[in-house]
Write a protein that holds these residues in place. Structure first.
Motif, PDB file in Angstrom:
ATOM      1  N   GLY A 163     -14.635  -8.047  -4.344  1.00 10.60           N
ATOM      2  CA  GLY A 163     -13.883  -8.344  -5.554  1.00 10.60           C
ATOM      3  C   GLY A 163     -12.420  -8.428  -5.229  1.00 10.60           C
ATOM      4  N   GLU A 164     -11.652  -8.205  -6.224  1.00  9.07           N
ATOM      5  CA  GLU A 164     -10.233  -8.354  -6.031  1.00  9.07           C
ATOM      6  C   GLU A 164      -9.532  -7.059  -5.746  1.00  9.07           C
ATOM      7  OE1 GLU A 164      -7.945 -10.920  -8.168  1.00  9.07           O
ATOM      8  OE2 GLU A 164      -9.446 -12.465  -8.254  1.00  9.07           O
ATOM      9  N   GLY A 165      -9.910  -5.973  -5.707  1.00  4.65           N
ATOM     10  CA  GLY A 165      -9.203  -4.752  -5.379  1.00  4.65           C
ATOM     11  C   GLY A 165      -7.725  -4.786  -5.760  1.00  4.65           C
ATOM     12  N   VAL A 166      -7.112  -3.661  -5.746  1.00  5.17           N
ATOM     13  CA  VAL A 166      -5.695  -3.521  -6.064  1.00  5.17           C
ATOM     14  C   VAL A 166      -4.941  -3.400  -4.751  1.00  5.17           C
ATOM     15  CG1 VAL A 166      -3.982  -2.014  -7.160  1.00  5.17           C
ATOM     16  CG2 VAL A 166      -6.218  -2.348  -8.222  1.00  5.17           C
ATOM     17  N   GLU A 167      -3.799  -4.054  -4.653  1.00  5.65           N
ATOM     18  CA  GLU A 167      -2.966  -3.939  -3.460  1.00  5.65           C
ATOM     19  C   GLU A 167      -1.604  -3.405  -3.842  1.00  5.65           C
ATOM     20  OE1 GLU A 167      -2.698  -7.347  -0.989  1.00  5.65           O
ATOM     21  OE2 GLU A 167      -4.844  -7.333  -0.544  1.00  5.65           O
ATOM     22  N   ARG A 168      -1.051  -2.599  -2.920  1.00  5.42           N
ATOM     23  CA  ARG A 168       0.283  -2.043  -3.140  1.00  5.42           C
ATOM     24  C   ARG A 168       1.065  -2.090  -1.837  1.00  5.42           C
ATOM     25  NH1 ARG A 168      -1.080   2.554  -7.127  1.00  5.42           N
ATOM     26  NH2 ARG A 168      -1.431   1.257  -8.947  1.00  5.42           N
ATOM     27  N   ALA A 169       2.343  -2.346  -1.919  1.00  8.37           N
ATOM     28  CA  ALA A 169       3.232  -2.265  -0.760  1.00  8.37           C
ATOM     29  C   ALA A 169       3.889  -0.896  -0.813  1.00  8.37           C
ATOM     30  CB  ALA A 169       4.273  -3.370  -0.804  1.00  8.37           C
ATOM     31  N   ILE A 170       3.746  -0.130   0.270  1.00  8.58           N
ATOM     32  CA  ILE A 170       4.275   1.233   0.325  1.00  8.58           C
ATOM     33  C   ILE A 170       5.241   1.330   1.506  1.00  8.58           C
ATOM     34  CG2 ILE A 170       3.666   3.686   0.626  1.00  8.58           C
ATOM     35  CD1 ILE A 170       2.503   2.574  -1.928  1.00  8.58           C
ATOM     36  N   PRO A 171       6.417   1.934   1.298  1.00  8.60           N
ATOM     37  CA  PRO A 171       7.347   2.102   2.424  1.00  8.60           C
ATOM     38  C   PRO A 171       6.692   2.908   3.554  1.00  8.60           C
ATOM     39  CG  PRO A 171       8.422   2.630   0.342  1.00  8.60           C
ATOM     40  CD  PRO A 171       6.962   2.465   0.048  1.00  8.60           C
ATOM     41  N   LYS A 172       6.863   2.454   4.784  1.00 10.02           N
ATOM     42  CA  LYS A 172       6.288   3.144   5.942  1.00 10.02           C
ATOM     43  C   LYS A 172       6.767   4.589   6.017  1.00 10.02           C
ATOM     44  CE  LYS A 172       5.519  -0.898   8.843  1.00 10.02           C
ATOM     45  NZ  LYS A 172       5.877  -1.594  10.082  1.00 10.02           N
ATOM     46  N   SER A 173       7.969   4.856   5.558  1.00 10.49           N
ATOM     47  CA  SER A 173       8.535   6.205   5.628  1.00 10.49           C
ATOM     48  C   SER A 173       7.747   7.212   4.782  1.00 10.49           C
ATOM     49  CB  SER A 173       9.999   6.189   5.191  1.00 10.49           C
ATOM     50  OG  SER A 173      10.097   5.764   3.832  1.00 10.49           O
ATOM     51  N   ARG A 174       6.946   6.737   3.808  1.00  9.59           N
ATOM     52  CA  ARG A 174       6.175   7.634   2.932  1.00  9.59           C
ATOM     53  C   ARG A 174       4.763   7.877   3.446  1.00  9.59           C
ATOM     54  NH1 ARG A 174       6.164   5.593  -2.853  1.00  9.59           N
ATOM     55  NH2 ARG A 174       4.938   7.480  -3.079  1.00  9.59           N
ATOM     56  N   LEU A 175       4.420   7.291   4.587  1.00 10.03           N
ATOM     57  CA  LEU A 175       3.063   7.378   5.115  1.00 10.03           C
ATOM     58  C   LEU A 175       3.078   8.003   6.510  1.00 10.03           C
ATOM     59  CD1 LEU A 175       1.971   3.833   3.948  1.00 10.03           C
ATOM     60  CD2 LEU A 175       1.229   6.011   2.971  1.00 10.03           C
ATOM     61  N   PRO A 176       1.919   8.497   6.978  1.00 14.24           N
ATOM     62  CA  PRO A 176       1.865   9.109   8.319  1.00 14.24           C
ATOM     63  C   PRO A 176       2.335   8.133   9.402  1.00 14.24           C
ATOM     64  CG  PRO A 176      -0.174   9.527   7.113  1.00 14.24           C
ATOM     65  CD  PRO A 176       0.631   8.553   6.291  1.00 14.24           C
ATOM     66  N   LYS A 177       3.059   8.640  10.381  1.00 10.30           N
ATOM     67  CA  LYS A 177       3.609   7.801  11.444  1.00 10.30           C
ATOM     68  C   LYS A 177       2.528   7.226  12.352  1.00 10.30           C
ATOM     69  CE  LYS A 177       8.081  10.149  11.648  1.00 10.30           C
ATOM     70  NZ  LYS A 177       8.507   9.522  10.460  1.00 10.30           N
ATOM     71  N   THR A 178       1.362   7.861  12.389  1.00  9.32           N
ATOM     72  CA  THR A 178       0.281   7.406  13.271  1.00  9.32           C
ATOM     73  C   THR A 178      -0.584   6.322  12.641  1.00  9.32           C
ATOM     74  OG1 THR A 178      -1.130   9.184  12.453  1.00  9.32           O
ATOM     75  CG2 THR A 178       0.161   9.635  14.450  1.00  9.32           C
ATOM     76  N   LEU A 179      -0.235   5.880  11.452  1.00  9.99           N
ATOM     77  CA  LEU A 179      -1.034   4.904  10.708  1.00  9.99           C
ATOM     78  C   LEU A 179      -1.166   3.581  11.441  1.00  9.99           C
ATOM     79  CD1 LEU A 179      -2.321   5.274   7.944  1.00  9.99           C
ATOM     80  CD2 LEU A 179      -0.370   4.110   6.956  1.00  9.99           C
ATOM     81  N   GLN A 180      -2.397   3.008  11.399  1.00 13.08           N
ATOM     82  CA  GLN A 180      -2.657   1.713  12.011  1.00 13.08           C
ATOM     83  C   GLN A 180      -3.420   0.837  11.023  1.00 13.08           C
ATOM     84  OE1 GLN A 180      -4.670   2.146  15.736  1.00 13.08           O
ATOM     85  NE2 GLN A 180      -3.210   3.633  16.518  1.00 13.08           N
ATOM     86  N   VAL A 181      -3.371  -0.467  11.216  1.00 14.08           N
ATOM     87  CA  VAL A 181      -4.117  -1.404  10.380  1.00 14.08           C
ATOM     88  C   VAL A 181      -5.602  -1.060  10.476  1.00 14.08           C
ATOM     89  CG1 VAL A 181      -4.793  -3.815  10.085  1.00 14.08           C
ATOM     90  CG2 VAL A 181      -2.415  -3.238  10.595  1.00 14.08           C
TER      91      VAL A 181
END
Length: 142
Positions: free
Chosen positions: A76-94
């Motif tokens: 379906g269409e799910g919800v998408e959001r743009a989040i500043p990288k500074s608010r997320l864990p530094k180890t995050l990957q796609v």
């Protein structure tokens, strides 16, 4: 401990599994590590797996065919959001998944998509949504 004849709703069981998606592509596996422990008929795993083990016995193997609706949901269409990288864990990957509480303290699953500059794109649509799942499962202990 007495041996369980058949798994009943509410029983705590341990399973080994291998989940295949379209064209037999491996999506997930319990591998050689610890088996997955779940409550038969519970809500902590996919509906199709939770209810699929009911009636099985320890040592029994089965192939469960789980419709997309009972697996990761319909495409379906799910919800998408743009989040500043500074608010997320530094180890995050796609491709990583995050559980984030919303304003009503519900826990929502978000999957990380490509980012640009200083933001990551998070999507509420699971990457396996819309796929039927072939689940090879073995009950290894009660």
């Amino acid at each position: 401990m007495p041996q369980m004849a058949q798994v009943k709703e509410g029983d705590l069981v341990a399973v080994r599994y291998r989940a295949l998606g379209g064209e037999g592509r491996l999506l997930a596996t319990s591998g050689s590590g610890s088996p997955l422990v779940l409550t038969a008929g519970g809500e902590e795993v996919l509906y199709g797996l939770s209810y699929g083990v009911i009636g099985m016995e320890v040592g029994e193997r089965a192939v469960l065919l789980i419709d997309a609706e009972d697996a990761f949901g319909e495409a379906g269409e799910g919800v998408e959001r743009a989040i500043p990288k500074s608010r997320l864990p530094k180890t995050l990957q796609v491709g990583d998944a995050l559980q984030i509480a919303d304003e009503d303290t519900r826990i929502l699953l978000w999957v990380v998509g490509e980012g640009s500059g200083e933001t990551w794109r998070l999507s509420s649509l699971h990457p396996f949504a819309g796929q039927d799942i072939e689940l090879h499962v073995e009950v290894v202990r009660p």
